[in-house]
Design a protein around this motif. Sequence first.
Motif, short mmCIF file in Angstrom:
data_model
loop_
_atom_site.label_atom_id
_atom_site.label_comp_id
_atom_site.label_asym_id
_atom_site.label_seq_id
_atom_site.Cartn_x
_atom_site.Cartn_y
_atom_site.Cartn_z
N GLY A 216 25.08 44.01 61.58
CA GLY A 216 24.42 44.11 60.27
C GLY A 216 24.90 45.24 59.40
O GLY A 216 24.39 45.43 58.30
N SER A 217 25.93 46.00 59.83
CA SER A 217 26.38 47.13 59.02
C SER A 217 27.50 46.70 58.06
O SER A 217 28.50 46.11 58.47
N GLY A 218 27.33 47.05 56.79
CA GLY A 218 28.31 46.69 55.76
C GLY A 218 29.59 47.53 55.83
O GLY A 218 30.56 47.23 55.14
N ILE A 219 29.59 48.58 56.68
CA ILE A 219 30.76 49.46 56.82
C ILE A 219 31.98 48.66 57.27
O ILE A 219 33.12 49.02 56.97
N ILE A 220 31.75 47.54 57.96
CA ILE A 220 32.87 46.74 58.48
C ILE A 220 33.83 46.28 57.37
O ILE A 220 35.01 46.06 57.62
N PHE A 221 33.32 46.20 56.14
CA PHE A 221 34.18 45.77 55.04
C PHE A 221 35.07 46.91 54.51
O PHE A 221 35.84 46.70 53.57
N PHE A 222 34.94 48.10 55.13
CA PHE A 222 35.75 49.25 54.70
C PHE A 222 36.46 49.91 55.88
O PHE A 222 37.04 50.97 55.74
N ASN A 223 36.40 49.29 57.05
CA ASN A 223 36.91 49.91 58.28
C ASN A 223 38.42 50.08 58.34
O ASN A 223 38.93 51.12 58.70
N GLU A 224 39.14 49.02 58.00
CA GLU A 224 40.60 48.99 58.20
C GLU A 224 41.34 49.36 56.92
O GLU A 224 40.83 49.11 55.81
N PRO A 225 42.57 49.90 57.06
CA PRO A 225 43.36 50.19 55.84
C PRO A 225 43.57 48.95 54.97
O PRO A 225 43.54 49.03 53.75
N ILE A 226 43.75 47.79 55.64
CA ILE A 226 43.96 46.55 54.88
C ILE A 226 42.75 46.22 54.00
O ILE A 226 42.89 45.67 52.91
N ASP A 227 41.53 46.63 54.49
CA ASP A 227 40.33 46.40 53.67
C ASP A 227 40.41 47.17 52.37
O ASP A 227 40.08 46.65 51.30
N TRP A 228 40.87 48.41 52.47
CA TRP A 228 40.97 49.24 51.28
C TRP A 228 42.00 48.67 50.31
O TRP A 228 41.80 48.68 49.09
N ILE A 229 43.11 48.17 50.90
CA ILE A 229 44.13 47.55 50.03
C ILE A 229 43.52 46.36 49.29
O ILE A 229 43.71 46.19 48.08
N LEU A 230 42.76 45.55 50.03
CA LEU A 230 42.14 44.37 49.40
C LEU A 230 41.12 44.77 48.33
O LEU A 230 41.07 44.16 47.26
N TRP A 231 40.34 45.83 48.61
CA TRP A 231 39.38 46.30 47.59
C TRP A 231 40.11 46.76 46.33
O TRP A 231 39.69 46.48 45.21
N VAL A 232 41.25 47.49 46.54
CA VAL A 232 42.02 47.97 45.38
C VAL A 232 42.55 46.77 44.58
O VAL A 232 42.49 46.76 43.34
N LEU A 233 43.03 45.75 45.31
CA LEU A 233 43.55 44.56 44.62
C LEU A 233 42.44 43.85 43.84
O LEU A 233 42.64 43.40 42.71
N ILE A 234 41.25 43.74 44.47
CA ILE A 234 40.12 43.09 43.78
C ILE A 234 39.79 43.84 42.49
O ILE A 234 39.67 43.26 41.42
N LEU A 235 39.68 45.18 42.65
CA LEU A 235 39.36 46.00 41.46
C LEU A 235 40.49 45.93 40.43
O LEU A 235 40.25 45.88 39.22
N GLY A 236 41.73 45.89 40.95
CA GLY A 236 42.89 45.79 40.06
C GLY A 236 42.88 44.50 39.26
O GLY A 236 43.33 44.45 38.12
N LEU A 237 42.37 43.43 39.86
CA LEU A 237 42.29 42.15 39.14
C LEU A 237 41.14 42.13 38.15
O LEU A 237 41.23 41.53 37.09
N LEU A 238 40.03 42.79 38.52
CA LEU A 238 38.84 42.73 37.68
C LEU A 238 38.81 43.79 36.57
O LEU A 238 38.25 43.55 35.51
N ALA A 239 39.44 44.96 36.84
CA ALA A 239 39.34 46.07 35.88
C ALA A 239 39.96 45.75 34.51
O ALA A 239 39.29 45.97 33.49
N PRO A 240 41.22 45.24 34.45
CA PRO A 240 41.82 45.05 33.11
C PRO A 240 40.99 44.19 32.17
O PRO A 240 40.78 44.59 31.01
N PRO A 241 40.45 43.04 32.62
CA PRO A 241 39.64 42.26 31.66
C PRO A 241 38.40 43.01 31.20
O PRO A 241 38.02 42.90 30.03
N PHE A 242 37.79 43.81 32.10
CA PHE A 242 36.61 44.59 31.70
C PHE A 242 36.99 45.65 30.68
O PHE A 242 36.30 45.85 29.68
#
Lengths: 501, 148
Positions: free
Chosen positions: A455-481
């Motif tokens: 039940g811990s949400g930390i699992i979505f930030f555990n691995e380096p690849i998770d951080w890369i994916l978060w950066v990509l998600i933000l990178g896709l969403l930030a410019p339109p905002f």
Amino acid sequence: MELDIISVLITLFKFKNLLAVFLGTLSGIVVGGIPGLTATMAVALLIPVTFSLSPVTGLILMGGVYCGAMYGGSIPAILLRTPGTPAAAATALDGYPLSQQGHGGMALKVSVVASFTGGIFSAFLLLLVAQPLAAVSLKFGPAEYFLLAIMGLAGIVSLAEDDVIKGLISGVFGLVIAVVGTDIISGQLRYTMGIPDLYEGVSFMPALIGMFSITQMLELTGFNRIVSEKVDLKSIKHEKMPKGMWKFIGVGTLSGTVVGVLPGEGATIAAFVSYNFAKQMSKFKERFGKGNPEGVAAAEAGNNGCVGGSLIPLLTLGIPGNSVAAALLGGLMIHGLIPGPELFTYHANITYGFILSLFLANIIFLAIGTFFAPYFSRISLTPTGILIPAVSMFAIVGAYAMNNSVFDIWLMLVFALIGLVLSKTGFSTSAVVLGMILGPIAENGFAQALTISDGSGIIFFNEPIDWILWVLILGLLAPPFINMVKRNIKKKKTDLIYSDN
Amino acid sequence: MTRKMTDYIILIFCVILAVLLHRSTANYAEISQNSTGEYVRFLALSLGLLSAIQIFINFKKNDNTTVEFYRDKKRFFTLIILLVIYGLLISFFGFIISTALFLPLTMYLMGHREIKVIVLSSGGLLLFLQVLFVTILQVPLPKGIIFG
């Protein structure tokens, strides 16, 4: 089953497979050449047809349609300023002025050569890079798959520059629809209203056909013909391709392929990105938009370069690069082919047969395009009185044949009306459909990840690849905002000036 | 109807959907509460929050443009009615008979008046479908309650 290249080639060059790639490419050009009929719709309609074919023949047929449609869209875009597919919109910017200046034949030649080059390069990249990427996908756990699904949605949502929040709402709405059915953890039925056809969830294919195809037919009720202009075929033949095009074809090919690899990014954005790059590099910037063949070259290389690119995340990670690839995903899944490493090991002969068929599809449309392009544009003059019933009939057959269910026909009609309302009010139907497709991946990933982590949400930030994916998600969403905020500030300033005056 | 009004209707529907979705997770089995239940709550919160933000944006926006759902009211609603009737006919009479009625009738009502073209294209399409789907590809088409 390990890869046996000889048997792959023998399979590919069987008569029925050669026929499939030829018919697929030809019908793709026809569909792509008719504004309002999209490659997504054609691939979606073909899925039930491939039921009774072998997996490799079915995939070859759909791959041919994809390649053909990407090229076919440029024909009415150049001749009539009516993009056959949204991806050909960038082609129309310079293609149509060239036709107006009597250089339509040359623009068509540039278009077919650029499309061919983009398509061949991206298929080559798919052949070389897909397998290593598939190996990387083995390192992905449930949390990473959830993030990948969100990234896929973020990509398509980021295209809705004007209404980014509405794009996000559409994507989440698609994810909500995907929740209907059986709970994967408890087996409990959710939101099925006692309808047995919904026990396995809302089938995305009738929704896709309804939202893309029937919605378009309803739209066409307001027109007697798709295009009203007459086409002068005599003036567009026997013109040579201008020199200096390869630089722009190269730029378009590279940028189109890279954009295609990004989940959620489609051929339309690939074509516009390529067009913009070409404009920056050109010595004749001022001629862009007024009839510069360099613009046609870059845009067409870009949207066809996207084909192979969009198949890389599809085949390796199960994340469709765009809506056509999403429909292709349906085609893979009905044949029991689950994207991922197994496609390149256990099903290697099918997968590589499909990839190699893309080269043939490109050669076929090069030949067809060179000799017959001017004649295809006449199809867009078909009266809607004939076109609407014909397409509606195929849509209904397509919706029914997926599950042999009459319920799916009603589902398709309901989604057609939903699609019409959403598209008219600035919501994204592509995001809804993508949400429905990515929904099960996202839910599985989310639920399994939380079960693993207690039940811990930390699992979505555990691995380096998770951080890369978060950066990509933000990178896709930030410019339109950021663009949205900038537009609002600019609008406020303009309003202030007007009120002062 | 104005764009602003249609937006409000859709967005309020989304907010209500989000609330109902969130509340419905209370009925999920205990085993799902921390997994799929949590996922559905996450979706409900996202949908509700995004819709609320959009309502706020719309509230501040001065958009009086009207939404046109159709250009030709008669043809638009005729097609919808014909599609619904087609769906019903398929359930009762099966695909072939229903399509043999749907194609020429729709072509005529969509404004095509050349009887020869209507007959030939309807027949051609039906034949193409029968040959491709049933004969070559052996895709089962609905036979309907009466003939099934």
